[in-house]
Scaffold this active site. Structure first.
Site, PDB file in Angstrom:
ATOM      1  CG  ASP A 190      -1.911 -25.807   3.795  1.00  0.00           C
ATOM      2  OD1 ASP A 190      -1.256 -26.210   2.731  1.00  0.00           O
ATOM      3  OD2 ASP A 190      -2.449 -25.001   4.239  1.00  0.00           O
ATOM      4  CG  PHE A 191       4.008 -24.451   5.668  1.00  0.00           C
ATOM      5  CD1 PHE A 191       4.724 -25.178   6.421  1.00  0.00           C
ATOM      6  CD2 PHE A 191       4.220 -22.953   5.497  1.00  0.00           C
ATOM      7  CE1 PHE A 191       5.894 -24.394   7.121  1.00  0.00           C
ATOM      8  CE2 PHE A 191       5.336 -22.278   6.187  1.00  0.00           C
ATOM      9  CZ  PHE A 191       5.998 -23.247   6.916  1.00  0.00           C
TER      10      PHE A 191
END
Length: 486
Positions: free
Chosen positions: A272-273
């Site tokens: 994920d970021f």
């Protein structure tokens, strides 16, 4: 004219056409095995289309293989003299071992063609063949075949009368070897699928090897009791010969001999970021505050509300507070504000650069799948010169259906050409973990914000970490990089 059960061999007769009990039992067993296997495969993130294609292909291939195996080892010269008789399957003549070889061969071909992990599939499918075999043997019962030598009438003292009567063949009572094998197959399925994986740590392929050992041993001894075996060169029972091969290969495989000569590919690692690779929380919070100040002045966002904004898509969040016709405008405004605040508020997570350097150097395929817009992802990556690490970067505008739907992760697998069943997903929110579990990935929950710690633990992620550099230690462990073995 429709007739049910016109004789012991036929289930249904419609004029000149008939459906044999043998076919009913074989297809019922195959369908049950399919249902059990499909449940496991879907849980592991595989697509229904592939599951159905493999089932139909393996079924048809297995049927053809079973027939050809029988023809090859049962009076082959007679079939050569009358080749059309090979097609008269209504006269009987299928050999399960030939069906196994052909079905597995199709599965291997399909897995290679679609870049699926063959051994991952095989572990979730092959042991369930025991169910189909167990029911298929009752087709032999209805055909009065697959029996053993002569036994006394007293042998059937505790059996139902209908069972005893059917075992009176050629003027004598016969040993029900079909029944012995059917029971052995059910016991084997229970031990392999329900017991073995709970009492030992399994490697990929171990369930297949366990099947080979169990089926090989039981078939070898039961085949020795039969009087209608297919023979090789007139002196060797072909089923016993194949069973010995099964047992030897199963033992060697379970002991890990074959794994010494093969090298497993490195798992693809997806991140994920926000809150995982990049610390964007302050930027997100300030962006939301600015949007609310512009459109709902005086509304004070609580800390719980701000925390709930981390993870879900912009559309999902704004839809909770504003009318639908305003959502697109609000999303655009948020992104504009967010980009303006990037330089001031966005920075890599502690240990992220060190981790990515190590993973990149060791050759791990890396990617990002985020509910954030692609342009925002690129802005953050360029700002810190992190684009070089990733083979694939996907934002919400690339896959459209936000996590916890697994579509973005599935799309990343396809773009990276990695095998499903050999991947890791790292995220900081429950939506990340759920999406990755649905895609069949090994899941790592990263605790950046203590508020979400318990929810990550409750999500049943494979591992929960507090420092991104812990991933390097996890990679040294002996894992199958998938949600679960079954």
């Amino acid at each position: 004219m429709i007739k049910f059960f016109p004789d012991t061999k036929i289930f249904l007769q419609i004029g000149p056409l008939s459906i044999a009990w043998y076919a009913v039992f074989i297809m019922t067993g195959a369908y049950i095995a399919y249902i059990v296997s499909a449940k496991n495969l879907k849980k592991a993130g595989y697509f229904s289309e592939d599951i159905e294609n493999v089932f139909m292909g393996a079924l048809l291939s297995g049927f053809l293989g079973a027939r050809l195996w029988y023809v090859l080892f049962y009076n082959f010269t007679t079939y050569l003299k009358d080749p059309i008789s090979i097609l008269r399957i209504q006269d009987g003549g299928l050999a399960i071992q030939g069906g196994l070889f052909a079905g597995v061969a199709f599965g291997y071909w399909y897995a290679k063609r679609k870049n699926l992990n063959f051994w991952h599939w095989a572990d979730m499918v092959v042991p369930n063949i025991l169910i189909a075999q167990a029911l298929g043997r009752w087709g032999n019962f209805m055909n009065q075949e697959a029996f053993g030598g002569v036994v006394s009438e007293g042998f059937y003292k505790y059996f139902p009368l209908w069972f005893k009567d059917m075992m009176f063949i050629d003027g004598a009572y016969r040993m029900p070897t079909f029944f012995l094998e059917s029971v052995a197959n059910i016991i084997g399925w229970i031990l392999i699928v329900l017991v073995l994986k709970k009492v030992t740590k399994l490697k990929r392929g171990d369930l297949v090897y366990a099947y080979m050992m169990w089926y090989g041993v039981t078939r070898f001894f039961i085949e020795g009791l039969r009087t209608d075996s297919l023979m090789f060169l007139g002196v060797i029972r072909i089923a016993q010969l194949v069973s010995v091969v099964f047992v030897v290969l199963g033992i060697l495989g379970f002991m890990g001999v074959f794994r010494k000569f093969t090298k497993s590919p490195k798992p693809a690692i997806l991140f994920d970021f926000d809150g995982t690779i990049m610390d964007t929380e302050a930027c997100i919070v300030e962006s939301y505050k600015a949007v609310f100040e512009n459109h709902r002045p005086g509304y004070v966002l609580s800390s719980d509300e701000l925390n709930s904004f981390i993870g879900p898509s912009l559309v999902a969040t704004f839809s909770r507070y504003f009318d639908d016709h305003l959502i697109d405008e609000l999303v655009l405004e948020y992104r504009t504000l967010n980009h303006e605040l990037h330089d001031k508020h966005v920075r890599p997570m502690d240990g992220a650069i060190e981790l990515l350097d190590a993973l990149h150097e060791e050759g791990y395929p890396l990617g990002i799948v985020s509910n954030k817009a692609y342009s925002s992802l690129q802005l953050g990556l360029r700002q810190w010169d992190m684009e070089k690490y990733f083979d694939v970067v996907l934002g919400i505008d690339d896959f459209e259906i936000a996590k916890p739907d697994p579509k973005g992760i599935n799309d990343a697998f396809e773009k990276m050409a990695v095998q499903r069943g050999s991947s890791i997903y790292v995220g900081d929110a429950v939506t990340d973990i759920i999406a990755a579990q649905r895609a069949g990935s090994f899941t790592i929950g990263y605790v950046f914000d203590k508020i979400r710690e318990q929810s990550l633990i409750d999500s049943e992620a494979n591992r929960v970490i507090y420092d991104l550099r812990e991933i390097l230690e996890i990679l040294k462990e002996d894992h199958e990089w998938t949600t679960n073995m079954m």
